[in-house]
Design an enzyme around this catalytic site. Sequence first.
Site, PDB file in Angstrom:
ATOM      1  N   LYS A   1     123.384  40.932 -39.483  1.00  9.26           N
ATOM      2  CA  LYS A   1     123.424  42.270 -39.330  1.00  9.26           C
ATOM      3  C   LYS A   1     124.541  42.850 -38.511  1.00  9.26           C
ATOM      4  CE  LYS A   1     119.909  44.840 -38.614  1.00  9.26           C
ATOM      5  NZ  LYS A   1     118.777  45.754 -37.740  1.00  9.26           N
TER       6      LYS A   1
ATOM      7  N   GLU B   1     124.610  31.301 -34.015  1.00  9.70           N
ATOM      8  CA  GLU B   1     124.301  30.643 -34.849  1.00  9.70           C
ATOM      9  C   GLU B   1     124.745  30.761 -36.403  1.00  9.70           C
ATOM     10  OE1 GLU B   1     120.824  31.049 -32.044  1.00  9.70           O
ATOM     11  OE2 GLU B   1     122.435  32.049 -32.817  1.00  9.70           O
TER      12      GLU B   1
ATOM     13  N   GLY C   1     115.034  42.326 -38.155  1.00 11.96           N
ATOM     14  CA  GLY C   1     115.040  40.943 -38.833  1.00 11.96           C
ATOM     15  C   GLY C   1     113.787  40.480 -39.352  1.00 11.96           C
ATOM     16  N   ARG C   2     112.781  40.340 -38.560  1.00 11.69           N
ATOM     17  CA  ARG C   2     111.373  39.903 -39.275  1.00 11.69           C
ATOM     18  C   ARG C   2     110.937  40.425 -40.241  1.00 11.69           C
ATOM     19  NH1 ARG C   2     111.421  41.124 -34.001  1.00 11.69           N
ATOM     20  NH2 ARG C   2     109.863  42.711 -33.285  1.00 11.69           N
TER      21      ARG C   2
ATOM     22  N   GLU D   1     107.275  37.394 -31.796  1.00 10.51           N
ATOM     23  CA  GLU D   1     108.304  37.949 -31.638  1.00 10.51           C
ATOM     24  C   GLU D   1     108.232  39.493 -31.306  1.00 10.51           C
ATOM     25  OE1 GLU D   1     112.587  36.687 -32.712  1.00 10.51           O
ATOM     26  OE2 GLU D   1     112.282  38.733 -33.918  1.00 10.51           O
TER      27      GLU D   1
ATOM     28  N   HIS E   1      94.087  15.847 -40.599  1.00 11.20           N
ATOM     29  CA  HIS E   1      94.464  14.403 -40.136  1.00 11.20           C
ATOM     30  C   HIS E   1      95.229  14.613 -39.023  1.00 11.20           C
ATOM     31  CE1 HIS E   1      92.568  12.631 -43.752  1.00 11.20           C
ATOM     32  NE2 HIS E   1      92.957  13.769 -44.345  1.00 11.20           N
TER      33      HIS E   1
ATOM     34  N   LYS F   1     120.503  33.577 -25.224  1.00 12.68           N
ATOM     35  CA  LYS F   1     121.787  33.679 -25.996  1.00 12.68           C
ATOM     36  C   LYS F   1     122.810  33.928 -24.840  1.00 12.68           C
ATOM     37  CE  LYS F   1     120.446  35.130 -30.473  1.00 12.68           C
ATOM     38  NZ  LYS F   1     120.325  36.560 -31.402  1.00 12.68           N
TER      39      LYS F   1
END
Length: 543
Positions: free
Chosen positions: A208, A214, A269-270, A355, A386, A508
Amino acid sequence: MFSTNPTQTTAWKNLLAHYELIKEESIANRLTDNCSRFENFSLSTEELLFDFSKNNISSKTVDLLTELAKQCGLVGQIEALYSGAILNTSEKRSALHTALRSSHSDEVVVDGENIIPKIHQELHKIKKFSNKLHEGDLLGFTGKPIDTVVNIGVGGSDLGPLMVVESLKPYQVKGISTHFISNVDGSLLSEILGEINPETTLFLVASKTFTTQETMTNAFSARVWLINALGSEVAVNRHFVAMSTQKDKVMEFGVSEDNIFTFWDWVGGRYSLWSSIGLSISLSIGHDNFSQLLAGAKEMDVHFRSQKLETNIPVMMALISIWNVNFNGYGTEAILPYSHDMQYFPMYLQQLGMESNGKTLDRNGKSIAYATSPVIWGECGTNGQHSFYQLIHQGSQKIPCDFIGFAQSQHPVGDHHEKLMANFFAQTEGLMNGKTEALVRQESPLVSEDLVPFKVFKGGVPTNTILMKELSPKNLGALISMYEHKTFVQGAIWNINSFDQWGVELGKNLANTILPELKNEHEISSHDCSTNGLINQYKEFRK
């Protein structure tokens, strides 16, 4: 706008008293004693069934939970969500991801402007670009058709598209391969760059602000790799596109305005896979299937907005979760999709739930004294059986579970799907019923007495079952939308802002302070003694 402390409502107090009355009752007995319980405690749409009958609830529980929702103003908050009200109060933004899957004829006004035409203009641009790629007309710098897509993003700009593309593998356009890079750790970037052809690769940079550390670190490294391979900076514009709100920064990177796909501040974002962030989805599975994904989400939006609380699937999902978290004291939820293609779905819901609602301040910035988001985790079946199912069956804490299954397989092979679904149904039954000492002895008459206690299961583990006809783009869209709305309802009742994420920023900011300290060999003393010691030892090891 909305600010009700749920613990101060009469419904909350009545629920506390009600819990004391029923907490020792057996889920299995409830089902045995009431043949209509499944009908009374399940809701459905055309291709989706939500069964919540295997929870320790009664009709009285549902009535009280519904009353809690009403006393917290949920109906008004749902309308506020769709109308563009400022629900993200700390950032003074609307939360209009639902508008991204609206019809042409809808109207949603933000700052005096109907935003729907802009949304569909961007969708048309995605369609046009996708079709160009699939028709072989999107050419790289050397004139070869693009056949590889690499999405570079992090968080919602990565997890949402990654989850959808992996879930819908059978719909992948033939001849197109799609990769996702998110972690700033260079291992995945190096691995993917070692596999792809620079002449036929398109990089999508999803950020954005176009400053996300990152994402931009990976993007600049990919840019250098491409230029070195093709011998010209001009190649960047033929092999990079961007999804961003910062046009100037994107163009400075080397991407032309025609290759910039936009979205808006009211897209979190999510919640962004429905926007231009979903370009990788459209390129991977085709724009018609991307449109079906949006259509499925839209259908669930209509259900959520129009159904009364008692018959509203996302509302009931949220209320059951609140019952488990705040009254039963269960601190986790397991997401268990019985489809290997959905292996990233639990991870996606981790971000969506934790979040959004992992907060201890209410909308007014005041501390709250009640639990909010549970820890969300999971794995696809039957792999999880398992590994961690042992904990769910015989561990010291009860873990509510969502089981997600499909009647029709995406990959029909022999009787694999029947065996998968036999496990799917068996697990919810076993978690509910458990196994008594008497049943252990009955099933194994020769079992030694010292072994009997190890074969006993307490049962009583609450589960929801979501059964769908098939894992199609449309049904996946509905499923994602359903969990989005569940998350919203939880935040609405807990009186928290589900649309900011200030906790993401702290690490950050500290990393930006530490980064320059790692680029020299000087001993560090500017932090606490533990952090100083770790950084200095890192420098020693680096030598």
